[in-house]
Design an enzyme around this catalytic site. Structure first.
Site, PDB file in Angstrom:
ATOM      1  N   GLU A  50       0.858  -1.166   0.000  1.00  0.00           N
ATOM      2  CA  GLU A  50       0.000   0.000   0.000  1.00  0.00           C
ATOM      3  C   GLU A  50       0.906   1.232   0.000  1.00  0.00           C
ATOM      4  OE1 GLU A  50      -3.184   1.740   3.001  1.00  0.00           O
ATOM      5  OE2 GLU A  50      -3.244  -0.435   2.889  1.00  0.00           O
ATOM      6  N   ASP A  61      -5.529   9.398   9.863  1.00  0.00           N
ATOM      7  CA  ASP A  61      -4.245   8.848  10.269  1.00  0.00           C
ATOM      8  C   ASP A  61      -3.789   9.353  11.625  1.00  0.00           C
ATOM      9  OD1 ASP A  61      -3.369   7.132   8.054  1.00  0.00           O
ATOM     10  OD2 ASP A  61      -3.622   8.962   6.899  1.00  0.00           O
TER      11      ASP A  61
END
Lengths: 273, 401
Positions: A50, A61
Site C-alpha cells: 500500500e 491517520d
C-alpha cells in the site's frame, strides 16, 4: 475484470496463506528511497504494497503516519514525480513488484483531476486505490472512472458501519474489502479488539471478496488472531515509524532499508503459519 | 434563481455541487445519526422552546441593532448599523450554535463534547455550554493560537474544559480541526463534536447555519422596525463563515439586499500571506466537505496568514462557495493593516472595542458607506467583542498594556 489484486488473493487462498500488505509513505524521505524500499519489500516476499500519498490534512491517520507525510511534503513531494518514479520501476525487468495499491485522499485526486490521476496511476503500475475520505455514498461517479481505468476501488468498512450500509458498500467494492479493526485512527495497538472476530464473520456472510484487516496490527501474534478469519492484513504505522530513522545520523540509508526489510520478512513469514 | 438559494442543502448535504461528506467510513454512521436527530429536533416544539428560552435568558437575545451615528458621520455616506453579537453572553456569536448543539448532544444521550477553536471564542462558547449542562468538554487549539489568545484559554479552563494544544502543521485552526476529527474517529460512540463554523461534513454546515440564522432573522426584523425598510447592504466577515452565514441566510431571497462577505486579506495577495479562500482559492476537499480551498496544484492545503486567529482558515463553508458561484454574495478581502485601522476607528468613534475578526467587516463597511448615499442603510455583523484581541493589537501597534 480479473485484476492483479484479485489474482494475488486467489493464489494465496490456494496456498492457504494470508496476504501481507505493508504500507509505506511515498517520498519519505525522498522518492529514490521509496523506490529502494519497494525493491527491498519485493525481495522479502510481501504480497501487495500500500503506497500512501502524503497529504497535508490526513484526518484518518494517527501521528506516526502524519509525521511521515509531513517529512515527505517538506521534502517537496509531488504526485506526478511519484508516478514517474514508479513508472520507471515498473519497467525495470530485474524487479518483480507485488501489486501496488494507492492510499490517497480525494482532496488530491480531485485537485489533480480524476481522469488524469487514474490514467497516470495505471501507467505507473498501480492495481487499485483506497480513498479513505470517499465513502461509498460519494464514490459512485469515481468508481465508474476507476473501472474504466482498470483499477480496483477498495472500500473500507468500519466496526461502526451498520449492516445495511455494509451491504451497499461491499456490492460497490472490488479488489478486497479494507476492514478497519477499531474505531479510530491508524496506529500501533497492543491487542486487537475481541469483537473483531464477530465483525469479520459478519462481513464474510455478506461478500465473497477478500477481507484485509488494517489499523493497529504490528506483530505476528496479531496475525495468528486473524488466521482463518481474514484473507490479509495491512501494517502501516509499525513500518512507517522506522522511516524516521532515515534522519538518524548514526544509521546509514542501507541499514534503515535493511531493517525495514527484516521486519517485513518476519511478518511475511508469519503469514505462512 | 434566488428563491432556490434558500432551499439547500438537499438530503445528501449538497449546496449545488458543494458540501456533501468526504470523511472516513468510521464517521459515516455518526453523521447519519446526527442528521436524523437534528431533523427530529428541528420539528420538535419542545426543543425549539428550550433553545429559544436559553437564547433569551442565558445568551441575552435579542441583542440590539445599533445605529452607529458617529461612524456614519465620519464616513459621510450611508447609515451604518451594527448587529451587536458582541453583547451576547461570552461576547460573540459562537454561543448561538453551541447552545443548540449542546442540546442536541443531550438528546443523543452523549456526555462528552469535543470542539476546536482558533480565536478561542468557539472554545469558550463550547466550554460555557458544557458547564451549563454538565458535559465533559475537550477543546483542541493550535499552539500558536494558544499564544495569541491566552485570555480565552484561561476562561475555558476556569469553566472546566480541558484545552489540548496542537503542535502539528501551522499550529492554528486548521490543525485543531484535524486533531478534533481524529479524536472523534475514536470516540464517536460517546462523543459529539461541536463544529464551530459552517464547515465539515453534512449536516454540520446546514445545522450551524440554522443555529446562527437567529442573527439575520433578528437583524431583518429590527431593521424593518427601526428604518421601515430592509437594509440596502449587509456585511459580515468570513473565515469558516458562521457569523456571515447566519447573517446572510435570512436575507438570501431578498434580491434587493446586497450581501458582502469580507475575508482576511492578511499582508497581501501572495500565497501564504492571506486567508482569502473565496477570493483566491480553488474548488477542492477539506475537512469533510467540498468547497473552495486554498491549495496547491497537488491538492495540498496551503498555509495561511491573518492577524485574526479566527479567520486564518484555508477553507470556507460550502454554502458560501455556493453563494459565491451563484453570484448572490460578493466576497472581498481586507488586509491586516486595514482591519487594525477599522479596530481603532470603531473604538475611538463608537466606544466599542470590536473583535479583530469583526474589524475586517467594519473596515469594509467604512469603504462601502463612503460610496453610499445617506438614504442607504448598511448593516454590519459585529460578530464579537475585542477583549481577547487587545494584547495582540497592542503588540502589533508597538504599545504596552
Amino acid at each position: 475484470m480479473t485484476s492483479s489484486i484479485s489474482e494475488k488473493f486467489a493464489t494465496l487462498k490456494s496456498e492457504n496463506r494470508m496476504a501481507f500488505m505493508p504500507f509505506i509513505t511515498a517520498g519519505d524521505p525522498d522518492l529514490a528511497t521509496t523506490v529502494d524500499v519497494l525493491k527491498e519489500l519485493a525481495r522479502q516476499g510481501v504480497d501487495l504494497v500500500e503506497v500512501g500519498f502524503p497529504y497535508s490534512d490526513p484526518i484518518a491517520d494517527g501521528p506516526v503516519i502524519q509525521e511521515s507525510y509531513t517529512r515527505a511534503l517538506n521534502n517537496g513531494f509531488h504526485v506526478h514525480d511519484l508516478f514517474e518514479a514508479l513508472k520507471a520501476l515498473s519497467a525495470d525487468e530485474s524487479v518483480s513488484l507485488p501489486p501496488l495499491v494507492g492510499m490517497v485522499s480525494y482532496a488530491i485526486i480531485f485537485r489533480y483531476g480524476a481522469d488524469r490521476f487514474l490514467q497516470e496511476a495505471a501507467d505507473a503500475g498501480f492495481s487499485g486505490l483506497i480513498v479513505p475520505d470517499l465513502p461509498g455514498d460519494e464514490a459512485q461517479e469515481f468508481a465508474e472512472k476507476t473501472r474504466t481505468a482498470q483499477l480496483d476501488l477498495v472500500q473500507l468498512v468500519s466496526p461502526l458501519t451498520p449492516e445495511d450500509r455494509t451491504r451497499r458498500i461491499v456490492q460497490a467494492a472490488n479488489g478486497f474489502i479494507y476492514c478497519i479493526s477499531v474505531a479510530g485512527t491508524t496506529g500501533v495497538r497492543d491487542e486487537l479488539p475481541p469483537e473483531l472476530t464477530a465483525h469479520l464473520e459478519s462481513l464474510r456472510s455478506l461478500t465473497d471478496l477478500p477481507l484485509a484487516v488494517g489499523f493497529g496490527i504490528s506483530k505476528p501474534s496479531h496475525v495468528d488472531t486473524l488466521r482463518g478469519k481474514a484473507d490479509g492484513f495491512i501494517i502501516g504505522s509499525a513500518i512507517v515509524k522506522q522511516f524516521a530513522a532515515f534522519s538518524d545520523p548514526d544509521k546509514t540509508r542501507d541499514e534503515v532499508i535493511s531493517s525495514i526489510g527484516k521486519y517485513a520478512g518476519e511478518m511475511a513469514a508469519a503469514t505462512k503459519g | 434563481m434566488t428563491t432556490s438559494l434558500s432551499n439547500v442543502p438537499d438530503s445528501s448535504g449538497r449546496f449545488g455541487e458543494f458540501g456533501r461528506r468526504f470523511v472516513p467510513e468510521t464517521l459515516m454512521h455518526a453523521l447519519e445519526e446526527l442528521t436524523q436527530e437534528y431533523e427530529k429536533a428541528k420539528q420538535d416544539p419542545a426543543f425549539q422552546a428550550e433553545l429559544d428560552d436559553l437564547l433569551k435568558h442565558y445568551v441575552g437575545r435579542p441583542n440590539p441593532l445599533y445605529f452607529a451615528e458617529r461612524l456614519t458621520e465620519h464616513c459621510g455616506g450611508g447609515k451604518i448599523y451594527f448587529k451587536r453579537e458582541d453583547l451576547n453572553h461570552t461576547g460573540a456569536h459562537k454561543i448561538n450554535n453551541t447552545m443548540g448543539q449542546a442540546l442536541l448532544t443531550m438528546r443523543m444521550g452523549k456526555k462528552r463534547v469535543i470542539a476546536e477553536t482558533g480565536a478561542g471564542q468557539h472554545g469558550v462558547a463550547s466550554a460555557v455550554a458544557c458547564a451549563r449542562f454538565g458535559l465533559e468538554c475537550i477543546v483542541y487549539m493550535g499552539e500558536e493560537d494558544i499564544r495569541r489568545q491566552k485570555l480565552n484559554v484561561f476562561n475555558m479552563k476556569m469553566m472546566g474544559a480541558e484545552v489540548r494544544g496542537v503542535s502539528s502543521g501551522s499550529k492554528t485552526l486548521r490543525d485543531a480541526v484535524n486533531e478534533a476529527m481524529r479524536d472523534w474517529m475514536s470516540s464517536v460512540e460517546t462523543t459529539h463534536y461541536i463544529i464551530g463554523s459552517v464547515i465539515g461534513p453534512h449536516p454540520f454546515p446546514m445545522m450551524v447555519r440554522d443555529f446562527q440564522s437567529v442573527i439575520g432573522k433578528e437583524a431583518r426584523e429590527q431593521c424593518l422596525a427601526q428604518t421601515g425598510k430592509l437594509p440596502d447592504h449587509v456585511i459580515a466577515c468570513v473565515g469558516g463563515g458562521s457569523n456571515s452565514a447566519g447573517m446572510f441566510y435570512p436575507f438570501i431571497d431578498d434580491e434587493g439586499v446586497k450581501l458582502t462577505g469580507v475575508e482576511a486579506g492578511g499582508r497581501g495577495p501572495e500565497p501564504g500571506e492571506h486567508a482569502s479562500t473565496l477570493s483566491y482559492g480553488a474548488k477542492g476537499v477539506l475537512h469533510g466537505s467540498f468547497g473552495y480551498v486554498l491549495q496547491d496544484d497537488d491538492g495540498q492545503t496551503m498555509d495561511v496568514h491573518s492577524i485574526s486567529a479566527g479567520l486564518d482558515y484555508p477553507g470556507v463553508g460550502p454554502e458560501h462557495s455556493y453563494w459565491k458561484d451563484s453570484g448572490r454574495v460578493n466576497y472581498t478581502a481586507i488586509t491586516d493593516d486595514e482591519a487594525l485601522e477599522g479596530f481603532q476607528t470603531m473604538a475611538r468613534l463608537e466606544g466599542i472595542i470590536p473583535a479583530i475578526e469583526s474589524s475586517h467587516a467594519i473596515a469594509y463597511a467604512v469603504k462601502a458607506a463612503r460610496q453610499a448615499s445617506p438614504d442607504e442603510t448598511i448593516v454590519v455583523c459585529l460578530s464579537g467583542r475585542g477583549d481577547k484581541d487587545v494584547n495582540e493589537v497592542a503588540r502589533l501597534l508597538g504599545r504596552e498594556i
